[in-house]
Scaffold this active site. Structure first.
Site, short mmCIF file in Angstrom:
data_model
loop_
_atom_site.label_atom_id
_atom_site.label_comp_id
_atom_site.label_asym_id
_atom_site.label_seq_id
_atom_site.Cartn_x
_atom_site.Cartn_y
_atom_site.Cartn_z
N THR A 128 -13.01 -21.00 38.50
CA THR A 128 -13.20 -22.32 39.12
C THR A 128 -12.22 -22.54 40.28
O THR A 128 -11.13 -21.98 40.29
CB THR A 128 -12.96 -23.41 38.05
OG1 THR A 128 -12.86 -24.68 38.67
CG2 THR A 128 -11.68 -23.18 37.27
N ASP A 129 -12.61 -23.41 41.20
CA ASP A 129 -11.70 -23.77 42.30
C ASP A 129 -10.45 -24.51 41.80
O ASP A 129 -9.44 -24.56 42.49
CB ASP A 129 -12.44 -24.63 43.36
CG ASP A 129 -13.04 -25.93 42.83
OD1 ASP A 129 -12.95 -26.19 41.61
OD2 ASP A 129 -13.62 -26.68 43.64
N GLU A 130 -10.54 -25.06 40.57
CA GLU A 130 -9.41 -25.86 40.08
C GLU A 130 -8.16 -25.03 39.87
O GLU A 130 -7.05 -25.59 39.77
CB GLU A 130 -9.80 -26.58 38.78
CG GLU A 130 -10.99 -27.49 38.99
CD GLU A 130 -11.08 -28.65 38.02
OE1 GLU A 130 -10.15 -28.84 37.23
OE2 GLU A 130 -12.08 -29.36 38.08
N TYR A 153 -6.77 -27.62 31.45
CA TYR A 153 -7.99 -26.82 31.68
C TYR A 153 -7.76 -25.79 32.78
O TYR A 153 -8.00 -24.59 32.60
CB TYR A 153 -9.16 -27.73 32.06
CG TYR A 153 -10.32 -27.00 32.72
CD1 TYR A 153 -11.13 -26.14 31.98
CD2 TYR A 153 -10.59 -27.13 34.08
CE1 TYR A 153 -12.18 -25.44 32.59
CE2 TYR A 153 -11.62 -26.45 34.69
CZ TYR A 153 -12.41 -25.60 33.93
OH TYR A 153 -13.45 -24.91 34.54
N LYS A 157 -7.72 -21.63 32.80
CA LYS A 157 -8.61 -20.80 33.63
C LYS A 157 -7.79 -19.86 34.53
O LYS A 157 -8.14 -18.70 34.72
CB LYS A 157 -9.55 -21.67 34.48
CG LYS A 157 -10.58 -22.47 33.69
CD LYS A 157 -11.59 -21.63 32.94
CE LYS A 157 -12.58 -20.93 33.85
NZ LYS A 157 -13.65 -20.23 33.08
P1 NAD Z 1 -20.30 -25.98 29.47
O1 NAD Z 1 -19.19 -26.72 28.81
O2 NAD Z 1 -21.55 -26.69 29.81
O3 NAD Z 1 -20.71 -24.71 28.58
C1 NAD Z 1 -19.77 -23.88 27.97
C2 NAD Z 1 -20.51 -23.01 26.96
O4 NAD Z 1 -19.56 -22.09 26.37
C3 NAD Z 1 -21.12 -23.81 25.80
O5 NAD Z 1 -22.43 -23.35 25.55
C4 NAD Z 1 -20.20 -23.50 24.63
O6 NAD Z 1 -20.86 -23.57 23.36
C5 NAD Z 1 -19.76 -22.09 24.96
N1 NAD Z 1 -18.48 -21.72 24.34
C6 NAD Z 1 -17.33 -22.46 24.32
N2 NAD Z 1 -16.38 -21.79 23.62
C7 NAD Z 1 -16.92 -20.62 23.22
C8 NAD Z 1 -16.43 -19.51 22.50
N3 NAD Z 1 -15.17 -19.48 22.02
N4 NAD Z 1 -17.25 -18.46 22.26
C9 NAD Z 1 -18.54 -18.48 22.71
N5 NAD Z 1 -19.07 -19.52 23.40
C10 NAD Z 1 -18.27 -20.57 23.66
O7 NAD Z 1 -19.65 -25.31 30.76
P2 NAD Z 1 -20.25 -25.04 32.22
O8 NAD Z 1 -20.04 -26.22 33.06
O9 NAD Z 1 -21.59 -24.42 32.06
O10 NAD Z 1 -19.21 -23.93 32.74
C11 NAD Z 1 -19.45 -22.53 32.51
C12 NAD Z 1 -18.32 -21.74 33.14
O11 NAD Z 1 -18.27 -21.99 34.54
C13 NAD Z 1 -16.93 -22.07 32.61
O12 NAD Z 1 -16.18 -20.88 32.50
C14 NAD Z 1 -16.33 -22.98 33.67
O13 NAD Z 1 -14.93 -22.88 33.70
C15 NAD Z 1 -16.96 -22.40 34.92
N6 NAD Z 1 -17.12 -23.34 36.03
C16 NAD Z 1 -17.75 -24.53 35.86
C17 NAD Z 1 -17.95 -25.38 36.95
C18 NAD Z 1 -18.67 -26.71 36.81
O14 NAD Z 1 -18.70 -27.47 37.78
N7 NAD Z 1 -19.26 -27.03 35.69
C19 NAD Z 1 -17.51 -24.99 38.22
C20 NAD Z 1 -16.85 -23.77 38.37
C21 NAD Z 1 -16.69 -22.94 37.26
O1 DAU Z 2 -14.25 -27.94 40.33
C1 DAU Z 2 -14.90 -27.22 39.31
C2 DAU Z 2 -14.72 -27.95 38.01
O2 DAU Z 2 -15.55 -29.10 38.08
C3 DAU Z 2 -15.06 -27.11 36.80
O3 DAU Z 2 -14.17 -26.03 36.71
C4 DAU Z 2 -14.95 -27.97 35.52
O4 DAU Z 2 -15.37 -27.22 34.40
C5 DAU Z 2 -15.87 -29.16 35.68
O5 DAU Z 2 -15.73 -30.01 34.57
C6 DAU Z 2 -15.53 -29.91 36.95
O6 DAU Z 2 -14.23 -30.55 36.83
P1 DAU Z 2 -13.98 -32.03 37.40
O7 DAU Z 2 -12.85 -32.63 36.68
O8 DAU Z 2 -13.90 -32.01 38.89
O9 DAU Z 2 -15.39 -32.68 36.99
P2 DAU Z 2 -15.77 -34.10 36.37
O10 DAU Z 2 -17.25 -34.19 36.42
O11 DAU Z 2 -15.09 -34.36 35.07
O12 DAU Z 2 -15.17 -35.10 37.45
C7 DAU Z 2 -15.57 -35.05 38.80
C8 DAU Z 2 -14.75 -36.10 39.55
O13 DAU Z 2 -15.17 -37.40 39.10
C9 DAU Z 2 -13.26 -36.02 39.26
O14 DAU Z 2 -12.55 -36.35 40.45
C10 DAU Z 2 -13.02 -37.08 38.21
C11 DAU Z 2 -14.07 -38.13 38.55
N1 DAU Z 2 -14.59 -38.90 37.40
C12 DAU Z 2 -15.10 -38.21 36.34
C13 DAU Z 2 -15.58 -38.86 35.24
C14 DAU Z 2 -16.13 -38.10 34.06
C15 DAU Z 2 -14.59 -40.30 37.42
O15 DAU Z 2 -14.15 -40.93 38.40
N2 DAU Z 2 -15.08 -40.95 36.33
C16 DAU Z 2 -15.56 -40.30 35.23
O16 DAU Z 2 -15.97 -40.98 34.25
#
Ligand code: NAD
Ligand code: DAU
Length: 340
Positions: A128-130, A153, A157
């Site tokens: 992730t970019d985070e 988190y 990562k």
């Molecule tokens: P999500 O939370 O929707 O899904 C995570 C999945 O992993 C779930 O199905 C969960 O059951 C499974 N899981 C959790 N712990 C596990 C374990 N110990 N063993 C096997 N399975 C397990 O997450 P997402 O948003 O789909 O993110 C997927 C990946 O992409 C993550 O690694 C996250 O860090 C990365 N990522 C997410 C975003 C985003 O914006 N959502 C952006 C960049 C990177």
């Molecule tokens: O940048 C990639 C990441 O994006 C992934 O690695 C993470 O898994 C994913 O959860 C996401 O993280 P963020 O913290 O950026 O996503 P979130 O949707 O929780 O929040 C997006 C932005 O919105 C953040 O600045 C916080 C804000 N927010 C979020 C929630 C849930 C609010 O203002 N109110 C809210 O209730």
């Protein structure tokens, strides 16, 4: 190619499996997922019905279970692993960091170690970019930006990314890392900004915006991210890191206002609430390297992607209802109860 996809019942993993099985006849996928609160087998029910037992196999289990992982890699003659499995919600990592270390750090290390033991040919770790921390008003993250994670988190990562690097340098494991900005699209769990706001606005509830809402994220449609991971899997160089983004920086408040406009709901629903501790102010991804080395180009505009996402949540109310367990509601009540 025989693939082990981990975390395939989550948001991005399920979109990735769906995309790969629809576009590549030569791929067979084993999906290993623990089914945490965020994992939902319903996300792939149609795939299970059509391709279960032929090109798709679901295994419920933990990436930190080395015996299970080893038996899958050996018995299923796996060529490559794509690791999506993780605890992913920043707010939950603030409330309770421990599961983030167990899965994101220790779980990734187990996968890497078993991959080394069996001599796996390819390993893509999805990050992730985070991990780069927060930007000021100018500039973008590039692959050489120093890691400076700010939440439990992102620290977990970043640790996993460092383990990938160590396994490449020390053991020559052919592992590469992808880092992407914020995803949106179908099947995203309604704890993340976009589905949460859609859900709340549809039922005329207050929309909790953290602080002034001027935090900036670089939103990418999940399918564009999946295409990037696919390119890294097929064409990436082991030891490399690839950033994916969409040149689509938006302040949170702007995203929320756009959603309200699409839904025809009033801005009076917006509530500014106590900010998230350690909240990163701005992310923006530079992805020139992925463009040049992999041919990566995001294709879905934010306007089209967001409208389609709103429509998907409108058409899938049963899904939205089914993912809201008691534990989910308890977490949401406690977290937002403290931020009024
Ligand atoms: P999500 O939370 O929707 O899904 C995570 C999945 O992993 C779930 O199905 C969960 O059951 C499974 N899981 C959790 N712990 C596990 C374990 N110990 N063993 C096997 N399975 C397990 O997450 P997402 O948003 O789909 O993110 C997927 C990946 O992409 C993550 O690694 C996250 O860090 C990365 N990522 C997410 C975003 C985003 O914006 N959502 C952006 C960049 C990177
Ligand atoms: O940048 C990639 C990441 O994006 C992934 O690695 C993470 O898994 C994913 O959860 C996401 O993280 P963020 O913290 O950026 O996503 P979130 O949707 O929780 O929040 C997006 C932005 O919105 C953040 O600045 C916080 C804000 N927010 C979020 C929630 C849930 C609010 O203002 N109110 C809210 O209730």
């Amino acid at each position: 190619m025989r693939l082990l996809v981990t975390g395939g019942c989550g948001f991005i993993g399920s979109n990735f499996i769906r995309h790969l099985l629809a576009t590549r006849d030569d791929v067979i996928i084993v999906n290993l997922d623990k089914l945490t609160y965020a994992g939902n087998p319903l996300n792939l029910r149609d795939i299970e019905e059509k391709l279960g037992g032929s090109r798709y196999l679901f295994v419920r289990g933990d990436i930190a279970d080395s015996c299970l992982v080893e038996s899958i890699l050996r018995d299923q003659a796996i060529d490559a692993v794509v690791n999506f499995a993780a605890e992913t919600h920043v707010d939950r990592s603030i409330a309770d960091p421990a599961p983030f270390l167990t899965t994101n750090v220790m779980g990734t290390q187990v996968l890497l170690e078993v991959a080394r033991r069996v001599g796996l040919a390819r390993f893509v770790h999805v990050s992730t970019d985070e991990v780069y921390g927060a930007l000021g008003p100018e500039g973008k993250f590039v692959e050489t930006t120093p890691l400076a994670p700010n939440s439990p988190y992102s620290a977990s990562k970043a640790s996993a990314d460092m383990l990938c690097r160590a396994y490449f340098k020390t053991y020559g494991l052919p592992v590469l890392v992808t880092r992407c900005s914020n995803n949106y699209g179908p099947y995203q769990f309604p704890e993340k900004l976009i589905p949460l706001m859609i859900m709340k606005a549809r039922s005329d509830e207050a929309l909790p915006v953290y602080g002034d809402g001027m935090q900036v994220r670089d939103w990418i449609h999940v399918l564009d991210h999946c295409r990037g991971v696919e390119l890294a899997l097929m064409k990436g160089t082991p030891g490399e890191v690839y950033n994916f983004g969409s040149d689509n920086e938006k302040a949170n408040i702007e995203v929320v206002r756009t959603l309200l406009a699409i839904l025809g709901k009033p801005e009076s629903l917006i509530r500014h609430v106590t900010d998230r501790p350690g909240h990163d102010r701005r992310y923006a991804m530079g992805f020139e390297y992925a463009r040049k080395a992999l041919g990566f180009t995001p294709e879905i505009s934010f306007a089209d992607g967001l409208a389609a996402t709103v429509a998907w949540y409108r058409d899938n109310e049963a899904w939205l209802e089914s993912v809201q367990s008691g534990a989910y509601r308890d977490f949401m009540d406690a977290w937002y109860g403290d931020r009024r």
